[in-house]
Design a protein around this motif. Structure first.
Motif, short mmCIF file in Angstrom:
data_model
loop_
_atom_site.label_atom_id
_atom_site.label_comp_id
_atom_site.label_asym_id
_atom_site.label_seq_id
_atom_site.Cartn_x
_atom_site.Cartn_y
_atom_site.Cartn_z
N GLY A 84 -4.28 1.48 4.57
CA GLY A 84 -4.46 0.03 4.51
C GLY A 84 -4.05 -0.62 5.81
O GLY A 84 -3.48 0.02 6.71
N ASP A 85 -4.34 -1.92 5.94
CA ASP A 85 -3.99 -2.66 7.15
C ASP A 85 -2.51 -2.97 7.22
O ASP A 85 -1.98 -3.26 8.30
N ALA A 86 -1.81 -2.96 6.09
CA ALA A 86 -0.38 -3.30 6.05
C ALA A 86 0.18 -2.86 4.71
O ALA A 86 -0.55 -2.36 3.84
N GLY A 87 1.52 -3.03 4.54
CA GLY A 87 2.15 -2.83 3.25
C GLY A 87 2.72 -1.46 2.98
O GLY A 87 3.34 -1.23 1.94
N GLY A 88 2.53 -0.50 3.90
CA GLY A 88 2.98 0.86 3.64
C GLY A 88 4.46 1.10 3.84
O GLY A 88 5.01 2.09 3.36
N TRP A 89 5.15 0.17 4.55
CA TRP A 89 6.57 0.35 4.84
C TRP A 89 7.42 -0.35 3.80
O TRP A 89 8.29 -1.15 4.10
N ALA A 90 7.17 -0.06 2.53
CA ALA A 90 7.88 -0.71 1.43
C ALA A 90 7.88 0.19 0.21
O ALA A 90 7.12 1.16 0.13
N GLU A 91 8.74 -0.15 -0.76
CA GLU A 91 8.84 0.67 -1.97
C GLU A 91 7.59 0.60 -2.83
O GLU A 91 7.27 1.56 -3.55
N PHE A 92 6.88 -0.53 -2.79
CA PHE A 92 5.64 -0.67 -3.55
C PHE A 92 4.54 -1.19 -2.64
O PHE A 92 4.79 -1.99 -1.73
N ARG A 93 3.32 -0.74 -2.92
CA ARG A 93 2.17 -1.15 -2.13
C ARG A 93 0.99 -1.37 -3.06
O ARG A 93 0.68 -0.52 -3.91
N ALA A 94 0.29 -2.49 -2.91
CA ALA A 94 -0.95 -2.75 -3.63
C ALA A 94 -2.11 -2.28 -2.76
O ALA A 94 -2.24 -2.69 -1.61
N VAL A 95 -2.95 -1.39 -3.32
CA VAL A 95 -3.99 -0.73 -2.52
C VAL A 95 -5.34 -0.81 -3.23
O VAL A 95 -5.43 -0.51 -4.43
N ASP A 96 -6.38 -1.21 -2.51
CA ASP A 96 -7.73 -1.13 -3.04
C ASP A 96 -8.00 0.32 -3.45
O ASP A 96 -7.68 1.26 -2.71
N THR A 97 -8.62 0.52 -4.60
CA THR A 97 -8.80 1.88 -5.10
C THR A 97 -9.72 2.71 -4.21
O THR A 97 -9.65 3.94 -4.23
N GLY A 98 -10.55 2.06 -3.42
CA GLY A 98 -11.40 2.80 -2.48
C GLY A 98 -10.65 3.30 -1.26
O GLY A 98 -11.21 4.04 -0.46
N LEU A 99 -9.39 2.88 -1.12
CA LEU A 99 -8.59 3.26 0.04
C LEU A 99 -7.47 4.24 -0.32
O LEU A 99 -6.52 4.38 0.43
#
Length: 310
Positions: A84-99
């Motif tokens: 993803g473009d952001a959000g990976g440096w955290a305990e939880f991440r919201a991710v589009d299922t295609g990604l």
């Protein structure tokens, strides 16, 4: 949730703190992140450009905490790797299922977290070349994250792999173990002309790599770590030496179909030991300053991984 937050008052530009959990949209899964890896581009550019309080991070691996509300994607409890473009440096991440890609059970999340950017970039760059069996493929910057996966994937595809590194005496044995047939100190030492190049360096080395292309050969420009001008000599593209049809192809990871199937395929290859993960440094979120210093110091030949469960 705990996260690395952009804070340019600190030496690294990051601080470990608390922020709100992400709220997934209907087509997103909520992922509990177990490990994340750092990329040179996000460390050198994204931190300096993002507002304070932002949670960055392109690569992450973990487990689905809550499945996407629209029914797409895997069920809760499924091991995954995500991009993803952001959000990976955290305990939880919201991710589009295609990604996100599916990961075999018991695969090391730290190893999986090295795949999304570097592994997918290597795979898609090699696809731009076309058929690989029997072809001579030069990989520049072969000790970097993309380069090491490109060496392995080119060999899996049946190519004759020439790995270029500034320190062949130091890294030659490892690159040969990954699948390189030859290890050279620069493109100009590649010997016979090559059918294709995956260039992970840019600058003057891209020019020298182009000079080694055989007729109708292709150079895929994946990265530019030098930030130096690219200057071709007069007549470089005229083909007066008989080498007609050579091409340079630009590359962008997000150009093409969503990467979910590629991530799943790469995770399967890693679990089957067809690929070796590229971890050069590993530690906890509390050690992020040390990790970033290693990335910026160019002392790593592979990826830096942060474990969120440590």
């Amino acid at each position: 949730m705990r996260a690395l937050l952009v804070d340019r008052s600190t030496p690294s530009g990051l601080r470990l703190g608390e922020t709100a959990d992400p709220e997934p949209t209907p087509h997103q899964a909520l992922i509990r992140v177990i490990a994340t890896s750092l990329n040179f581009g996000e460390v050198t550019h994204a931190i300096s450009q993002a507002p304070d309080g932002t949670v960055l991070g392109w690569d992450a691996a973990g487990v689905v905490e809550r499945a996407a509300a629209d029914g797409s994607g895997p069920a809760a409890g499924t091991p995954v790797l995500t991009l993803g473009d952001a959000g990976g440096w955290a305990e939880f991440r919201a991710v589009d299922t295609g990604l996100l890609g599916l990961a075999p059970a018991d695969t090391d999340p730290g190893a999986l977290s090295t795949l999304p950017v570097t592994g997918t970039s290597a795979l898609r760059a090699l696809r731009r070349i076309g058929s690989l069996p029997g072809r001579r493929v030069l990989i520049t910057g072969a000790t970097g994250g993309v380069g090491q996966y490109a060496v392995q994937l080119a060999r899996l595809g049946g190519a004759h792999v020439i790995a270029s590194t500034g320190a062949p005496d130091t890294h030659g044995d490892r690159l040969r173990a990954l699948g390189a047939d030859e290890v050279v100190p620069g493109p100009e030492h590649a010997g016979a002309l090559v059918d294709a190049v995956v260039d992970c360096v840019g600058g003057p080395q891209l020019v020298r790599a182009f000079e080694r292309l055989a007729p109708h050969g292709t150079l895929v420009a994946v990265g530019d770590v030098t930030l130096q001008p690219v200057r071709f000599p007069p007549g470089a593209f005229l083909g007066n030496d008989g080498r007609h049809g050579r091409s340079i192809v630009t590359f962008h990871l997000q150009d093409g179909p969503l990467p979910g199937p590629d991530l799943t395929w790469l995770a399967d290859r890693l679990a089957a030991k067809d690929l070796v993960s590229q971890i050069s440094w590993r530690g906890s979120l509390n050690q992020v300053d040390e990790a970033i210093a290693a990335v910026l110091g160019r002392s790593l030949h592979g990826k830096a991984v942060l474990d969120l469960t440590a």
